[in-house]
Design an enzyme around this catalytic site. Sequence first.
Site, PDB file in Angstrom:
ATOM      1  N   ASP A  53       0.902  -1.212   0.013  1.00 59.22           N
ATOM      2  CA  ASP A  53       0.003   0.113   0.014  1.00 59.22           C
ATOM      3  C   ASP A  53       0.893   1.074  -0.078  1.00 59.22           C
ATOM      4  O   ASP A  53       1.793   1.290   1.024  1.00 59.22           O
ATOM      5  CB  ASP A  53      -0.893   0.047   1.027  1.00 59.22           C
ATOM      6  CG  ASP A  53      -1.835   1.096   1.271  1.00 59.22           C
ATOM      7  OD1 ASP A  53      -1.753   2.090   0.633  1.00 59.22           O
ATOM      8  OD2 ASP A  53      -2.856   1.148   2.234  1.00 59.22           O
ATOM      9  N   ASN A  80       2.884   5.149 -10.670  1.00 59.66           N
ATOM     10  CA  ASN A  80       1.713   5.301 -11.277  1.00 59.66           C
ATOM     11  C   ASN A  80       0.407   5.087 -10.446  1.00 59.66           C
ATOM     12  O   ASN A  80      -0.776   5.580 -10.938  1.00 59.66           O
ATOM     13  CB  ASN A  80       1.646   4.083 -12.549  1.00 59.66           C
ATOM     14  CG  ASN A  80       0.263   3.843 -13.007  1.00 59.66           C
ATOM     15  OD1 ASN A  80      -0.044   4.692 -13.928  1.00 59.66           O
ATOM     16  ND2 ASN A  80      -0.413   2.917 -12.658  1.00 59.66           N
ATOM     17  N   TYR A 145      -8.519  16.132  -6.659  1.00 61.16           N
ATOM     18  CA  TYR A 145      -7.586  15.281  -7.662  1.00 61.16           C
ATOM     19  C   TYR A 145      -6.770  16.192  -8.360  1.00 61.16           C
ATOM     20  O   TYR A 145      -5.716  15.680  -8.540  1.00 61.16           O
ATOM     21  CB  TYR A 145      -8.845  14.563  -8.838  1.00 61.16           C
ATOM     22  CG  TYR A 145      -7.870  13.646  -9.637  1.00 61.16           C
ATOM     23  CD1 TYR A 145      -7.558  12.662  -9.371  1.00 61.16           C
ATOM     24  CD2 TYR A 145      -7.747  13.981 -10.890  1.00 61.16           C
ATOM     25  CE1 TYR A 145      -6.697  11.668 -10.151  1.00 61.16           C
ATOM     26  CE2 TYR A 145      -7.189  13.264 -12.083  1.00 61.16           C
ATOM     27  CZ  TYR A 145      -6.485  12.159 -11.611  1.00 61.16           C
ATOM     28  OH  TYR A 145      -5.693  11.113 -12.496  1.00 61.16           O
ATOM     29  N   THR A 180      -9.914   2.776 -18.679  1.00 63.04           N
ATOM     30  CA  THR A 180      -9.255   1.965 -18.049  1.00 63.04           C
ATOM     31  C   THR A 180     -10.398   1.349 -16.894  1.00 63.04           C
ATOM     32  O   THR A 180     -11.484   2.033 -17.136  1.00 63.04           O
ATOM     33  CB  THR A 180      -8.173   2.428 -17.121  1.00 63.04           C
ATOM     34  OG1 THR A 180      -8.686   3.451 -16.375  1.00 63.04           O
ATOM     35  CG2 THR A 180      -7.040   3.206 -17.688  1.00 63.04           C
TER      36      THR A 180
HETATM   37  N1  LIG Z   1      -7.946   6.509 -16.453  1.00 69.03           N
HETATM   38  C1  LIG Z   1      -7.690   7.995 -16.492  1.00 69.03           C
HETATM   39  O1  LIG Z   1      -8.515   8.694 -17.236  1.00 69.03           O
HETATM   40  C2  LIG Z   1      -6.435   8.570 -16.096  1.00 69.03           C
HETATM   41  C3  LIG Z   1      -6.162   9.854 -16.707  1.00 69.03           C
HETATM   42  C4  LIG Z   1      -5.107  10.580 -16.152  1.00 69.03           C
HETATM   43  C5  LIG Z   1      -4.234   9.858 -15.029  1.00 69.03           C
HETATM   44  N2  LIG Z   1      -4.797   8.783 -14.569  1.00 69.03           N
HETATM   45  C6  LIG Z   1      -3.805   8.388 -13.834  1.00 69.03           C
HETATM   46  O2  LIG Z   1      -3.289   7.115 -13.858  1.00 69.03           O
HETATM   47  C7  LIG Z   1      -2.919   6.123 -12.931  1.00 69.03           C
HETATM   48  C8  LIG Z   1      -3.626   4.901 -13.017  1.00 69.03           C
HETATM   49  O3  LIG Z   1      -4.891   5.299 -13.320  1.00 69.03           O
HETATM   50  P1  LIG Z   1      -5.837   3.949 -13.979  1.00 69.03           P
HETATM   51  O4  LIG Z   1      -6.761   4.612 -14.736  1.00 69.03           O
HETATM   52  O5  LIG Z   1      -5.006   2.911 -14.580  1.00 69.03           O
HETATM   53  O6  LIG Z   1      -6.599   3.182 -12.781  1.00 69.03           O
HETATM   54  P2  LIG Z   1      -6.768   1.848 -12.087  1.00 69.03           P
HETATM   55  O7  LIG Z   1      -7.962   2.017 -11.151  1.00 69.03           O
HETATM   56  O8  LIG Z   1      -7.396   0.833 -13.298  1.00 69.03           O
HETATM   57  O9  LIG Z   1      -5.550   1.128 -11.567  1.00 69.03           O
HETATM   58  C9  LIG Z   1      -4.948   1.767 -10.484  1.00 69.03           C
HETATM   59  C10 LIG Z   1      -4.126   0.657  -9.771  1.00 69.03           C
HETATM   60  O10 LIG Z   1      -3.282   1.244  -8.615  1.00 69.03           O
HETATM   61  C11 LIG Z   1      -3.614   0.454  -7.407  1.00 69.03           C
HETATM   62  N3  LIG Z   1      -3.802   1.343  -6.099  1.00 69.03           N
HETATM   63  C12 LIG Z   1      -4.815   2.310  -5.854  1.00 69.03           C
HETATM   64  N4  LIG Z   1      -4.417   2.616  -4.594  1.00 69.03           N
HETATM   65  C13 LIG Z   1      -2.948   1.979  -4.233  1.00 69.03           C
HETATM   66  C14 LIG Z   1      -2.367   2.030  -3.209  1.00 69.03           C
HETATM   67  N5  LIG Z   1      -2.550   2.942  -1.979  1.00 69.03           N
HETATM   68  N6  LIG Z   1      -1.148   1.329  -3.158  1.00 69.03           N
HETATM   69  C15 LIG Z   1      -1.091   0.213  -4.087  1.00 69.03           C
HETATM   70  N7  LIG Z   1      -1.661   0.392  -5.023  1.00 69.03           N
HETATM   71  C16 LIG Z   1      -2.564   1.036  -5.306  1.00 69.03           C
HETATM   72  C17 LIG Z   1      -5.023  -0.238  -7.819  1.00 69.03           C
HETATM   73  O11 LIG Z   1      -5.104  -1.397  -7.036  1.00 69.03           O
HETATM   74  C18 LIG Z   1      -5.054  -0.693  -9.322  1.00 69.03           C
HETATM   75  O12 LIG Z   1      -4.499  -1.919  -9.594  1.00 69.03           O
HETATM   76  C19 LIG Z   1      -3.541   7.098 -11.826  1.00 69.03           C
HETATM   77  O13 LIG Z   1      -2.353   7.891 -10.946  1.00 69.03           O
HETATM   78  C20 LIG Z   1      -4.286   8.237 -12.493  1.00 69.03           C
HETATM   79  O14 LIG Z   1      -4.388   9.201 -11.575  1.00 69.03           O
HETATM   80  C21 LIG Z   1      -5.486   8.140 -15.075  1.00 69.03           C
END
Ligand SMILES: NC(=O)c1ccc[n+]([C@@H]2O[C@H](COP(=O)([O-])OP(=O)(O)OC[C@H]3O[C@@H](n4cnc5c(N)ncnc54)[C@H](O)[C@@H]3O)[C@@H](O)[C@H]2O)c1
Length: 251
Positions: A53, A80, A145, A180
């Site tokens: 975590d 990430n 955010y 995603t």
């Molecule tokens: N999806 C979008 O539109 C988008 C856009 C811009 C930026 N992002 C960024 O991309 C990154 C990934 O997003 P995603 O869309 O792939 O999300 P997702 O929810 O599909 O994946 C996120 C992963 O992070 C893990 N996670 C969450 N909290 C955690 C913690 N405390 N410790 C360890 N692991 C943890 C989750 O278990 C999950 O596997 C994030 O930083 C998000 O802010 C996403």
Amino acid sequence: MSDFEGLRALVTGGASGIGRATAELLAGRGAQVAVLDLDPSSVDKPLLACRADVTDDTSVREAVAAAVAGLGGLDVLVNNAGIGAQGTVEDNDDAEWRRVFDVNVLGMVRTARAALPHLRASAHAAIVNTCSIAATAGLPQRALYSATKGAVYSLTLAMAADHVREGIRVNCVNPGTVDTPWIGRLLDAADDPGAERASLEARQPTGRLVAAAEVAGAIAYLASPLSGATTGTALAVDGGMQGLRLRPAAR
Ligand SMILES: NC(=O)c1ccc[n+]([C@@H]2O[C@H](COP(=O)([O-])OP(=O)(O)OC[C@H]3O[C@@H](n4cnc5c(N)ncnc54)[C@H](O)[C@@H]3O)[C@@H](O)[C@H]2O)c1
């Protein structure tokens, strides 16, 4: 020979979405890859799963140590893991502000802190942070955010300055809305998921959501030894959302 052959990478939040696509792409290009995630149960070989975590410093240190031991060192850190938050500045209480900053900003700090001693031993060290277009454009209903991602952007620049003379490059990617599981959950919670998706697609000049693989490609570009002159940059992967101003489509 592939650009990541012989390199070792750790991807946080690598069990899902952008992180998963990145872990798989780096492995496909020759890297040995460990995934740090709250729930890495879906992570299979050749990826090395490390449960942690990012809000818990001890668990991060143990997971980074396990990754380094399993991979035999560390060259690339992809910071990430992140979570979302919705609402204006009036809508989230102090506890929620602390929780989201704890994951999105301090999570990257903890992982970088644990990884830096190992990255210093690498000839091709790179950190890539997953930031967001929310750092550079005002999006409605995303006050908390956006504040965390603004902090990630500034942190990326500061870290790039601090570590450039140690041979460690630090960059970030700024995705638009990416298809995603995260966005899937957001759409499921909307009153009209179809209309919500259409509105998110229309916001991006390409008229579609970004694919996780496209963000992974940008992360791999920044992490690659072929990008040795690139540090302190934010690479937009947003379908043109930040930079373009289109006229409405003719009907
Ligand atoms: N999806 C979008 O539109 C988008 C856009 C811009 C930026 N992002 C960024 O991309 C990154 C990934 O997003 P995603 O869309 O792939 O999300 P997702 O929810 O599909 O994946 C996120 C992963 O992070 C893990 N996670 C969450 N909290 C955690 C913690 N405390 N410790 C360890 N692991 C943890 C989750 O278990 C999950 O596997 C994030 O930083 C998000 O802010 C996403």
